[in-house]
Scaffold this motif. Sequence first.
Motif, PDB file in Angstrom:
ATOM      1  N   GLU A 144       0.998  -1.507  -0.196  1.00 22.38           N
ATOM      2  CA  GLU A 144       0.011   0.133  -0.110  1.00 22.38           C
ATOM      3  C   GLU A 144       0.712   1.424  -0.293  1.00 22.38           C
ATOM      4  OE1 GLU A 144      -2.787   2.027  -0.850  1.00 22.38           O
ATOM      5  OE2 GLU A 144      -3.771   0.172  -0.096  1.00 22.38           O
ATOM      6  N   THR A 145       0.498   2.596  -1.086  1.00 23.09           N
ATOM      7  CA  THR A 145       0.970   3.452  -1.356  1.00 23.09           C
ATOM      8  C   THR A 145       0.671   4.532  -1.052  1.00 23.09           C
ATOM      9  OG1 THR A 145       0.928   3.315  -3.692  1.00 23.09           O
ATOM     10  CG2 THR A 145       3.213   2.118  -2.551  1.00 23.09           C
ATOM     11  N   ALA A 146      -0.815   4.551  -0.859  1.00 25.36           N
ATOM     12  CA  ALA A 146      -1.627   5.961  -0.612  1.00 25.36           C
ATOM     13  C   ALA A 146      -1.565   5.889   0.705  1.00 25.36           C
ATOM     14  CB  ALA A 146      -2.803   6.133  -0.345  1.00 25.36           C
ATOM     15  N   GLU A 147      -1.249   7.427   1.344  1.00 29.09           N
ATOM     16  CA  GLU A 147      -0.659   7.741   3.124  1.00 29.09           C
ATOM     17  C   GLU A 147      -1.887   7.677   3.305  1.00 29.09           C
ATOM     18  OE1 GLU A 147       2.185   8.815   5.240  1.00 29.09           O
ATOM     19  OE2 GLU A 147       2.727   9.037   2.956  1.00 29.09           O
ATOM     20  N   ASP A 148      -3.449   8.353   3.318  1.00 30.31           N
ATOM     21  CA  ASP A 148      -4.522   8.134   3.504  1.00 30.31           C
ATOM     22  C   ASP A 148      -5.208   7.191   4.499  1.00 30.31           C
ATOM     23  OD1 ASP A 148      -4.780  10.578   3.649  1.00 30.31           O
ATOM     24  OD2 ASP A 148      -5.980  10.941   2.072  1.00 30.31           O
ATOM     25  N   ASN A 149      -4.582   5.857   3.276  1.00 28.96           N
ATOM     26  CA  ASN A 149      -5.346   4.282   3.934  1.00 28.96           C
ATOM     27  C   ASN A 149      -4.292   3.663   4.102  1.00 28.96           C
ATOM     28  OD1 ASN A 149      -7.237   4.280   1.779  1.00 28.96           O
ATOM     29  ND2 ASN A 149      -6.016   3.517   0.160  1.00 28.96           N
ATOM     30  N   ILE A 150      -2.791   4.027   4.006  1.00 30.69           N
ATOM     31  CA  ILE A 150      -1.814   3.500   5.343  1.00 30.69           C
ATOM     32  C   ILE A 150      -2.244   3.713   7.311  1.00 30.69           C
ATOM     33  CG2 ILE A 150       0.489   3.993   6.564  1.00 30.69           C
ATOM     34  CD1 ILE A 150       1.454   4.059   3.254  1.00 30.69           C
ATOM     35  N   LYS A 151      -2.996   5.514   6.910  1.00 33.06           N
ATOM     36  CA  LYS A 151      -2.930   6.137   8.087  1.00 33.06           C
ATOM     37  C   LYS A 151      -4.549   6.114   9.104  1.00 33.06           C
ATOM     38  CE  LYS A 151      -0.308   9.929   8.386  1.00 33.06           C
ATOM     39  NZ  LYS A 151       0.887   9.972   8.999  1.00 33.06           N
ATOM     40  N   LYS A 152      -5.580   5.337   7.973  1.00 31.56           N
ATOM     41  CA  LYS A 152      -6.520   4.591   8.397  1.00 31.56           C
ATOM     42  C   LYS A 152      -5.913   3.297   8.972  1.00 31.56           C
ATOM     43  CE  LYS A 152      -9.855   6.706   5.410  1.00 31.56           C
ATOM     44  NZ  LYS A 152     -10.376   7.374   4.140  1.00 31.56           N
ATOM     45  N   MET A 153      -5.592   2.498   8.667  1.00 27.84           N
ATOM     46  CA  MET A 153      -4.737   1.117   9.234  1.00 27.84           C
ATOM     47  C   MET A 153      -4.112   1.320   9.554  1.00 27.84           C
ATOM     48  SD  MET A 153      -4.048  -1.232   5.326  1.00 27.84           S
ATOM     49  CE  MET A 153      -3.515   0.232   4.249  1.00 27.84           C
ATOM     50  N   ILE A 154      -3.323   2.756  10.333  1.00 25.88           N
ATOM     51  CA  ILE A 154      -2.892   2.765  11.698  1.00 25.88           C
ATOM     52  C   ILE A 154      -3.716   2.736  12.554  1.00 25.88           C
ATOM     53  CG2 ILE A 154      -1.105   3.847  12.748  1.00 25.88           C
ATOM     54  CD1 ILE A 154       0.121   3.970  10.419  1.00 25.88           C
ATOM     55  N   GLN A 155      -4.546   3.523  12.715  1.00 22.29           N
ATOM     56  CA  GLN A 155      -5.818   3.295  13.183  1.00 22.29           C
ATOM     57  C   GLN A 155      -6.401   2.127  13.832  1.00 22.29           C
ATOM     58  OE1 GLN A 155      -6.368   6.798  14.999  1.00 22.29           O
ATOM     59  NE2 GLN A 155      -7.810   5.388  16.042  1.00 22.29           N
ATOM     60  N   MET A 156      -6.472   2.058  12.605  1.00 22.81           N
ATOM     61  CA  MET A 156      -7.513   0.234  12.408  1.00 22.81           C
ATOM     62  C   MET A 156      -6.851  -0.394  13.944  1.00 22.81           C
ATOM     63  SD  MET A 156      -9.909  -1.751  12.393  1.00 22.81           S
ATOM     64  CE  MET A 156     -11.171  -0.991  11.137  1.00 22.81           C
ATOM     65  N   SER A 157      -5.310  -0.699  13.470  1.00 19.82           N
ATOM     66  CA  SER A 157      -4.285  -1.447  14.089  1.00 19.82           C
ATOM     67  C   SER A 157      -4.243  -0.563  15.788  1.00 19.82           C
ATOM     68  CB  SER A 157      -3.562  -1.697  13.788  1.00 19.82           C
ATOM     69  OG  SER A 157      -3.118  -2.156  12.773  1.00 19.82           O
ATOM     70  N   THR A 158      -4.322   0.773  15.726  1.00 16.59           N
ATOM     71  CA  THR A 158      -4.416   0.855  17.860  1.00 16.59           C
ATOM     72  C   THR A 158      -5.741   1.337  17.789  1.00 16.59           C
ATOM     73  OG1 THR A 158      -2.566   2.693  16.658  1.00 16.59           O
ATOM     74  CG2 THR A 158      -3.957   2.817  18.202  1.00 16.59           C
ATOM     75  N   SER A 159      -7.062   0.650  17.278  1.00 16.78           N
ATOM     76  CA  SER A 159      -8.290   0.326  17.558  1.00 16.78           C
ATOM     77  C   SER A 159      -8.462  -1.181  18.249  1.00 16.78           C
ATOM     78  CB  SER A 159      -9.360   0.512  16.997  1.00 16.78           C
ATOM     79  OG  SER A 159      -9.504   2.191  16.666  1.00 16.78           O
ATOM     80  N   VAL A 160      -7.598  -1.914  17.298  1.00 17.14           N
ATOM     81  CA  VAL A 160      -8.012  -3.165  17.505  1.00 17.14           C
ATOM     82  C   VAL A 160      -6.847  -3.806  19.205  1.00 17.14           C
ATOM     83  CG1 VAL A 160      -6.764  -5.819  16.756  1.00 17.14           C
ATOM     84  CG2 VAL A 160      -8.130  -4.049  15.314  1.00 17.14           C
ATOM     85  N   GLU A 161      -6.256  -3.300  18.907  1.00 20.52           N
ATOM     86  CA  GLU A 161      -5.148  -3.156  20.419  1.00 20.52           C
ATOM     87  C   GLU A 161      -5.600  -2.921  21.516  1.00 20.52           C
ATOM     88  OE1 GLU A 161      -1.083  -1.460  22.000  1.00 20.52           O
ATOM     89  OE2 GLU A 161      -1.230  -0.947  20.290  1.00 20.52           O
ATOM     90  N   THR A 162      -6.663  -1.528  21.294  1.00 18.87           N
ATOM     91  CA  THR A 162      -7.439  -0.684  22.485  1.00 18.87           C
ATOM     92  C   THR A 162      -7.817  -1.933  23.076  1.00 18.87           C
ATOM     93  OG1 THR A 162      -6.756   1.399  21.594  1.00 18.87           O
ATOM     94  CG2 THR A 162      -7.814   1.130  23.117  1.00 18.87           C
TER      95      THR A 162
END
Length: 104
Positions: free
Chosen positions: A46-64
């Motif tokens: 994945e190279t789209a910056e917006d998609n990467i940010k969304k996936m990082i946010q999703m990962s952080t939510s899963v961890e929480t």
Amino acid sequence: MGTRLEVLRVFKSLHRTRTAVFKDDHRALTAARLKINEEFRKNKNETAEDNIKKMIQMSTSVETVLRQSVLQVEHVGENELLLRPRESLLLENVPYCDQPRKKS
């Protein structure tokens, strides 16, 4: 380069959470490891910056959710379960009171 470091930080954090949440449960540890690795591998190109940010946010939510909501329960007998809460999940038990406390 900052995004790559953030992705690696979240990846490592998820694995640390996995080991804490599923401690001594080898089947769950393996399943969680495989799922985390699979999801990150699936999106590694994945190279789209917006998609990467969304996936990082999703990962952080899963961890929480894993840290705050998942409990370990073990079958001890036919009708018995053993609950193994982590220290971070134990809250102070405050009895319910109909009358609010007066502030001093």
